[in-house]
Design a protein around this motif. Structure first.
Motif, PDB file in Angstrom:
ATOM      1  N   ALA A 152      -2.122 -16.018   3.302  1.00  0.00           N
ATOM      2  CA  ALA A 152      -1.671 -15.484   1.791  1.00  0.00           C
ATOM      3  C   ALA A 152      -0.066 -14.768   3.011  1.00  0.00           C
ATOM      4  O   ALA A 152       1.620 -14.764   1.982  1.00  0.00           O
ATOM      5  CB  ALA A 152      -1.995 -13.798   1.874  1.00  0.00           C
ATOM      6  N   ILE A 178       2.787 -17.447   2.819  1.00  0.00           N
ATOM      7  CA  ILE A 178       3.171 -17.526   1.379  1.00  0.00           C
ATOM      8  C   ILE A 178       4.536 -16.802   0.788  1.00  0.00           C
ATOM      9  O   ILE A 178       4.776 -16.527   0.538  1.00  0.00           O
ATOM     10  CB  ILE A 178       2.072 -18.292   0.482  1.00  0.00           C
ATOM     11  CG1 ILE A 178       1.009 -19.376  -0.018  1.00  0.00           C
ATOM     12  CG2 ILE A 178       2.537 -18.188  -1.162  1.00  0.00           C
ATOM     13  CD1 ILE A 178       0.206 -19.095  -0.404  1.00  0.00           C
ATOM     14  N   GLY A 179       3.871 -15.454   1.274  1.00  0.00           N
ATOM     15  CA  GLY A 179       4.185 -13.921   1.533  1.00  0.00           C
ATOM     16  C   GLY A 179       6.002 -14.572   1.636  1.00  0.00           C
ATOM     17  O   GLY A 179       7.141 -14.465   1.208  1.00  0.00           O
ATOM     18  N   GLY A 231       7.714 -16.513  -0.106  1.00  0.00           N
ATOM     19  CA  GLY A 231       7.810 -15.697  -2.373  1.00  0.00           C
ATOM     20  C   GLY A 231       8.660 -15.142  -1.978  1.00  0.00           C
ATOM     21  O   GLY A 231       9.788 -14.778  -2.641  1.00  0.00           O
ATOM     22  N   ALA A 232       9.049 -14.071  -0.500  1.00  0.00           N
ATOM     23  CA  ALA A 232      10.168 -13.002  -0.273  1.00  0.00           C
ATOM     24  C   ALA A 232      11.204 -14.010  -0.606  1.00  0.00           C
ATOM     25  O   ALA A 232      11.708 -12.917  -1.658  1.00  0.00           O
ATOM     26  CB  ALA A 232       9.895 -12.637   0.739  1.00  0.00           C
ATOM     27  N   LYS A 250      11.447 -14.517  -4.386  1.00  0.00           N
ATOM     28  CA  LYS A 250      11.738 -13.622  -5.245  1.00  0.00           C
ATOM     29  C   LYS A 250      13.079 -12.495  -5.202  1.00  0.00           C
ATOM     30  O   LYS A 250      13.850 -11.687  -5.382  1.00  0.00           O
ATOM     31  CB  LYS A 250      11.265 -12.533  -5.472  1.00  0.00           C
ATOM     32  CG  LYS A 250       9.365 -12.417  -5.856  1.00  0.00           C
ATOM     33  CD  LYS A 250       8.630 -11.447  -5.249  1.00  0.00           C
ATOM     34  CE  LYS A 250       7.112 -11.506  -5.718  1.00  0.00           C
ATOM     35  NZ  LYS A 250       6.613 -11.120  -5.631  1.00  0.00           N
TER      36      LYS A 250
END
Lengths: 297, 155
Positions: free
Chosen positions: B42, B45-46, B49-50, B53
């Motif tokens: 996580a 992936i974070g 992902g940041a 987004k």
């Protein structure tokens, strides 16, 4: 005295008859669809946005198998257990012999071509807002999917909910076209509203229901008990869901929550569908969700 | 009487809080290990992902590093992390469904799918932001496929 009884019985028969007439299953008006040319690629987008496969593909189906709409998934509710029917292109066991007008009757009025009421487990109370062009395109896409000869199973619903005639009364009370969130919305928010209120039928789970199974619209998308059992379906109102629009759009694409856990429960199914939408549509949903009323007023 | 009642209520509350925290904290080292591995997934992936987004500026080097970590993590041999008797029925700190132990071939196929999605992300992340964004979907799909089948819902 006996004469009086006969008169009362006759009156009752007239009232019941009038009631049944008023609440009879309605079919769609063919004129509304006339002249519309199906766009199969658009129909595929409607199919994903409306989440058809989430209910109508076989239990546990993955990947390409989700396009075989043989039915069989079971949905337990306080009213009984509903089993999704076969809506594949098989003419005998599916809906292969349906015209676009037949499909419109199902989506808008919750009626089968042979004038039976459908249970609102089939979310026609949302699909009633589906645009005629989308219905025609969806029809073309459904007809392009594989046929499957699995017979539809009977719903396991007890008395009094097994009286389908009574569903006409339910529709009279709860089947409404028109938008739920009205007012000044941007073009993007209006697109999101269409995706949420019509196709995505998000309110069917995220809005609480009254004792008769009608949505409590004053609590639109404010969360509800989980009809399938434990836990609560979360509210999506801006004061309940503090995710950014980018968070919401990413969740609908990859299933990742803001802390990079993955979507759970029924939402994992939903994300399989929303993952197939465009980035623009996912952002439209997010912007609409920021425009819905707060849970406290 | 009121005092007694509030005492009892406080006692119940304490039991409830202790009960909850016990349900969340893993004691079994194998359960702890696999949950930690999930946290490492996580975290990395974070990072990606940041950027996807737009919360963080795209940085090819950082993205490649996070993706490469993730790909490495998916290669970790987990066979000792899933001993019998550590499903959610036996261990309340776990959300692992008993079905895992009945479907090992499918579980490992889903693990393999995650490894492949991580490799695809590794190829995409350092390339450009659009490639990274496109690789997020399949990566999330791989996580979700296994969680959907084999993880109990959150209480």
């Amino acid at each position: 005295m006996r004469k009086w009884g006969v008169t009362a019985a006759a009156c009752a028969a007239v009232i019941v008859g009038a009631g049944l007439f008023v609440t009879r299953p309605r079919l769609a008006d063919p004129a509304v669809l006339s002249g519309l040319v199906p766009d199969i690629a658009q129909g595929e987008q409607v199919f994903h946005a409306a989440g058809c496969a989430a209910c109508h593909s076989a239990p546990g189906a993955e990947g390409e198998a989700r396009l075989v709409l043989s039915g069989g998934r079971r949905f337990s509710t306080p009213f009984g257990t509903f089993v999704a029917p076969n809506i594949s292109s098989d003419p005998a066991h599916g809906i292969g012999d349906w015209t676009p007008v037949d499909l419109a009757g199902a989506l808008w009025h919750g009626s089968s071509p042979d004038r039976q009421h459908y249970y609102p487990a089939f979310p026609y109370a949302s699909y009633v807002r589906m645009a005629p062009q989308d219905v025609v395109s969806l029809h073309a896409f459904l007809m392009s999917l594989p046929a499957d000869a699995t017979p539809s199973a009977t719903h396991e619903v007890g008395f009094p909910f097994n009286l389908r005639l009574a569903l006409g009364g339910w529709k009279l009370l709860f089947l409404r076209s028109g938008w739920i969130v009205d007012g000044d919305l941007s073009g993007q928010q209006q697109r999101g509203r269409y995706l949420v209120e019509a196709l995505g039928h998000c309110g069917e789970c995220h809005t609480p229901r009254n004792a008769l199974g009608g949505l409590i619209l004053s609590k639109w998308l404010q969360g509800a008990p989980n009809p399938g059992g434990k836990g609560r379906i979360p509210g999506l109102a801006p004061d309940q869901l503090d995710w950014s629009e980018a968070d919401i759009a990413e969740y609908l694409k990859s299933g990742f929550t803001p802390d990079y856990d993955s979507a759970g429960g029924e939402m994992a199914e939903v994300v399989l569908n929303t993952a197939k939408l465009s980035d623009a549509d996912r952002l439209a949903i997010a912007s609409y969700l920021k425009a819905i009323p707060q849970s406290r007023d | 009487m009121t005092k007694y009642l509030s005492f009892a209520a406080a006692g119940l509350l304490t039991v409830a809080i202790v009960g909850t925290s016990m349900a969340q904290e893993a004691k079994n080292p194998a359960v702890k290990a696999r949950q930690s591995l999930m946290s490492l997934y996580a975290f990395n992936i974070g990072q990606l992902g940041a950027m996807a987004k737009g919360e963080a500026e795209y940085n090819a080097e950082a993205a490649a590093a996070a993706a490469s970590n993730l790909a490495t993590l998916t290669q970790v041999d987990q066979s000792a992390m899933w001993p019998a008797g550590t499903d959610n029925a036996a261990d309340p700190s776990s959300r692992a469904l008993p079905a895992i132990w009945q479907n090992f071939p499918d579980v490992s196929a889903k693990g393999q799918a995650l490894a492949e999605a991580a490799v695809a992300m590794q190829a995409a992340a350092g390339q450009d932001l659009d490639a990274l964004k496109a690789a997020m979907g399949p990566l999330g799909g791989a996580c979700s496929a296994c969680h959907k089948a084999y993880r109990a819902p959150k209480e």
